[in-house]
Scaffold this motif. Structure first.
Motif, PDB file in Angstrom:
ATOM      1  N   VAL A 241     -56.544  10.074 -69.474  1.00 24.29           N
ATOM      2  CA  VAL A 241     -55.147  10.425 -69.256  1.00 24.29           C
ATOM      3  C   VAL A 241     -54.622   9.493 -68.156  1.00 24.29           C
ATOM      4  N   PRO A 242     -53.393   8.987 -68.265  1.00 20.60           N
ATOM      5  CA  PRO A 242     -52.857   8.128 -67.208  1.00 20.60           C
ATOM      6  C   PRO A 242     -52.888   8.818 -65.843  1.00 20.60           C
ATOM      7  N   ILE A 243     -53.307   8.067 -64.842  1.00 21.06           N
ATOM      8  CA  ILE A 243     -53.374   8.591 -63.474  1.00 21.06           C
ATOM      9  C   ILE A 243     -52.006   8.475 -62.810  1.00 21.06           C
ATOM     10  N   ILE A 244     -51.880   9.093 -61.651  1.00 22.32           N
ATOM     11  CA  ILE A 244     -50.698   8.904 -60.822  1.00 22.32           C
ATOM     12  C   ILE A 244     -50.966   7.646 -60.007  1.00 22.32           C
ATOM     13  N   ASP A 245     -50.228   6.587 -60.288  1.00 22.71           N
ATOM     14  CA  ASP A 245     -50.449   5.305 -59.628  1.00 22.71           C
ATOM     15  C   ASP A 245     -49.968   5.337 -58.188  1.00 22.71           C
ATOM     16  N   GLU A 246     -50.569   4.464 -57.366  1.00 26.03           N
ATOM     17  CA  GLU A 246     -50.272   4.469 -55.926  1.00 26.03           C
ATOM     18  C   GLU A 246     -48.827   4.120 -55.612  1.00 26.03           C
ATOM     19  N   TYR A 247     -48.135   3.426 -56.493  1.00 28.58           N
ATOM     20  CA  TYR A 247     -46.741   3.057 -56.237  1.00 28.58           C
ATOM     21  C   TYR A 247     -45.749   4.131 -56.687  1.00 28.58           C
ATOM     22  N   MET A 248     -46.242   5.239 -57.218  1.00 26.60           N
ATOM     23  CA  MET A 248     -45.361   6.307 -57.689  1.00 26.60           C
ATOM     24  C   MET A 248     -45.116   7.322 -56.572  1.00 26.60           C
ATOM     25  N   THR A 249     -43.930   7.895 -56.562  1.00 22.56           N
ATOM     26  CA  THR A 249     -43.608   8.916 -55.573  1.00 22.56           C
ATOM     27  C   THR A 249     -43.143  10.183 -56.278  1.00 22.56           C
ATOM     28  N   ALA A 250     -43.423  11.317 -55.650  1.00 18.50           N
ATOM     29  CA  ALA A 250     -43.018  12.606 -56.211  1.00 18.50           C
ATOM     30  C   ALA A 250     -41.563  12.870 -55.874  1.00 18.50           C
ATOM     31  N   GLU A 251     -40.901  13.615 -56.741  1.00 20.39           N
ATOM     32  CA  GLU A 251     -39.504  13.954 -56.522  1.00 20.39           C
ATOM     33  C   GLU A 251     -39.355  15.101 -55.541  1.00 20.39           C
ATOM     34  N   ASN A 252     -38.258  15.100 -54.841  1.00 19.76           N
ATOM     35  CA  ASN A 252     -37.873  16.179 -53.949  1.00 19.76           C
ATOM     36  C   ASN A 252     -36.422  16.489 -54.278  1.00 19.76           C
ATOM     37  N   ARG A 253     -36.185  17.572 -55.002  1.00 17.52           N
ATOM     38  CA  ARG A 253     -34.825  17.905 -55.449  1.00 17.52           C
ATOM     39  C   ARG A 253     -34.230  19.010 -54.595  1.00 17.52           C
ATOM     40  N   HIS A 254     -33.013  18.797 -54.159  1.00 17.18           N
ATOM     41  CA  HIS A 254     -32.227  19.814 -53.449  1.00 17.18           C
ATOM     42  C   HIS A 254     -32.983  20.417 -52.268  1.00 17.18           C
ATOM     43  N   GLY A 255     -33.766  19.601 -51.581  1.00 17.46           N
ATOM     44  CA  GLY A 255     -34.496  20.097 -50.418  1.00 17.46           C
ATOM     45  C   GLY A 255     -35.730  20.900 -50.770  1.00 17.46           C
TER      46      GLY A 255
ATOM     47  N   ARG B 278     -39.322   1.152 -59.411  1.00 14.91           N
ATOM     48  CA  ARG B 278     -38.651   0.199 -60.297  1.00 14.91           C
ATOM     49  C   ARG B 278     -38.475   0.811 -61.684  1.00 14.91           C
ATOM     50  N   GLU B 279     -37.417   0.417 -62.364  1.00 15.84           N
ATOM     51  CA  GLU B 279     -37.185   0.903 -63.720  1.00 15.84           C
ATOM     52  C   GLU B 279     -37.631  -0.096 -64.765  1.00 15.84           C
ATOM     53  N   LYS B 280     -37.622  -1.379 -64.410  1.00 15.35           N
ATOM     54  CA  LYS B 280     -37.982  -2.425 -65.365  1.00 15.35           C
ATOM     55  C   LYS B 280     -39.242  -3.146 -64.903  1.00 15.35           C
ATOM     56  N   PRO B 281     -40.121  -3.465 -65.870  1.00 11.50           N
ATOM     57  CA  PRO B 281     -41.333  -4.194 -65.496  1.00 11.50           C
ATOM     58  C   PRO B 281     -41.031  -5.661 -65.229  1.00 11.50           C
ATOM     59  N   LYS B 282     -41.874  -6.263 -64.421  1.00 11.73           N
ATOM     60  CA  LYS B 282     -41.800  -7.703 -64.216  1.00 11.73           C
ATOM     61  C   LYS B 282     -42.422  -8.384 -65.424  1.00 11.73           C
ATOM     62  N   GLU B 283     -42.260  -9.685 -65.504  1.00  8.59           N
ATOM     63  CA  GLU B 283     -42.852 -10.457 -66.593  1.00  8.59           C
ATOM     64  C   GLU B 283     -44.369 -10.271 -66.591  1.00  8.59           C
ATOM     65  N   ASN B 284     -44.959 -10.070 -67.750  1.00 14.77           N
ATOM     66  CA  ASN B 284     -46.410  -9.895 -67.921  1.00 14.77           C
ATOM     67  C   ASN B 284     -46.960  -8.694 -67.146  1.00 14.77           C
ATOM     68  N   GLN B 285     -46.180  -7.656 -67.015  1.00 13.56           N
ATOM     69  CA  GLN B 285     -46.628  -6.457 -66.307  1.00 13.56           C
ATOM     70  C   GLN B 285     -46.353  -5.235 -67.171  1.00 13.56           C
ATOM     71  N   ILE B 286     -47.257  -4.274 -67.089  1.00 12.76           N
ATOM     72  CA  ILE B 286     -47.040  -2.983 -67.738  1.00 12.76           C
ATOM     73  C   ILE B 286     -46.725  -2.002 -66.621  1.00 12.76           C
ATOM     74  N   LEU B 287     -45.545  -1.448 -66.652  1.00 18.91           N
ATOM     75  CA  LEU B 287     -45.071  -0.555 -65.596  1.00 18.91           C
ATOM     76  C   LEU B 287     -45.264   0.895 -66.018  1.00 18.91           C
ATOM     77  N   HIS B 288     -45.943   1.660 -65.175  1.00 16.48           N
ATOM     78  CA  HIS B 288     -46.048   3.109 -65.370  1.00 16.48           C
ATOM     79  C   HIS B 288     -44.778   3.679 -64.747  1.00 16.48           C
ATOM     80  N   ALA B 289     -43.771   3.947 -65.573  1.00 14.60           N
ATOM     81  CA  ALA B 289     -42.429   4.285 -65.092  1.00 14.60           C
ATOM     82  C   ALA B 289     -42.340   5.693 -64.523  1.00 14.60           C
ATOM     83  N   TRP B 290     -42.956   6.681 -65.188  1.00 14.07           N
ATOM     84  CA  TRP B 290     -42.907   8.055 -64.691  1.00 14.07           C
ATOM     85  C   TRP B 290     -44.020   8.883 -65.299  1.00 14.07           C
ATOM     86  N   LYS B 291     -44.272  10.018 -64.665  1.00 15.79           N
ATOM     87  CA  LYS B 291     -45.269  10.984 -65.119  1.00 15.79           C
ATOM     88  C   LYS B 291     -44.740  12.379 -64.830  1.00 15.79           C
ATOM     89  N   ASN B 292     -44.805  13.257 -65.839  1.00 19.22           N
ATOM     90  CA  ASN B 292     -44.484  14.673 -65.668  1.00 19.22           C
ATOM     91  C   ASN B 292     -45.764  15.462 -65.867  1.00 19.22           C
TER      92      ASN B 292
END
Length: 170
Positions: free
Chosen positions: A51-65, A76-90
């Motif tokens: 299962v995909p891990i929580i990558d070190e560059y990911m941050t958890a959300e904090n909504r409404h305090g 980041r929302e878009k990957p760089k050239e030749n990169q696979i970006l893990h955009a989000w995890k729920n």
């Protein structure tokens, strides 16, 4: 005279107090995130289940305090050239036992040679921290969408072509 000095520095004092609050809140949330059994602590279990891990560059959300440790996002929302970006995890922990994994959804993005960004969504169902079923979907984030639904073998095929070898079920 003293009243004039206080008025002169009031804005700076308010900014300082606000800065201290934000710093405390940031580190307090990091501590809460690290203590979640279904959060970063579960990465070893995720690896063993492919299962995909929580990558070190990911941050958890904090909504409404309020702290919500079940969604992690890349800055980041878009990957760089030749990169696979893990955009989000729920992460959806079990309703019966709040600290074990139940369902997870992940999004990976890749920039293809034509400049378009393709997204792979992976849906994982985990039973008793040992059995895993997965489905997925790939699509472009721009028109035409060209959506493709994936079964377990299809998810593995895309992961293999994207060189996400640690996620391939063996």
């Amino acid at each position: 005279m003293k009243n004039l000095n206080l008025k002169k520095h009031f804005f700076k004092i308010v900014l300082l107090i606000f800065g201290i609050y934000l710093t405390y809140d940031y580190f307090d949330n990091r501590k809460k995130i690290e203590n979640l059994n279904y959060g970063i602590k579960a990465n070893e279990l995720r690896k063993s289940l492919n299962v995909p891990i929580i990558d070190e560059y990911m941050t958890a959300e904090n909504r409404h305090g309020e702290f919500f440790g079940n969604r992690w996002e890349s800055c980041r929302e878009k990957p760089k050239e030749n990169q696979i970006l893990h955009a989000w995890k729920n992460v959806t922990p079990s309703e019966n036992e709040k600290f074990i994994l139940d369902e997870e959804m992940d999004a990976f993005r890749i920039k293809e040679s034509n400049g378009r960004i393709r997204q792979l969504n992976i849906y994982c169902k985990i039973v008793n921290d040992s059995i895993l079923t997965r489905t997925g979907r790939t699509f472009y984030n721009t028109d035409p969408r060209e959506t493709l639904e994936l079964n377990e073998n299809g998810v593995d095929s895309v992961m293999k072509s994207w060189r996400l070898n640690y996620l391939i079920k063996k």
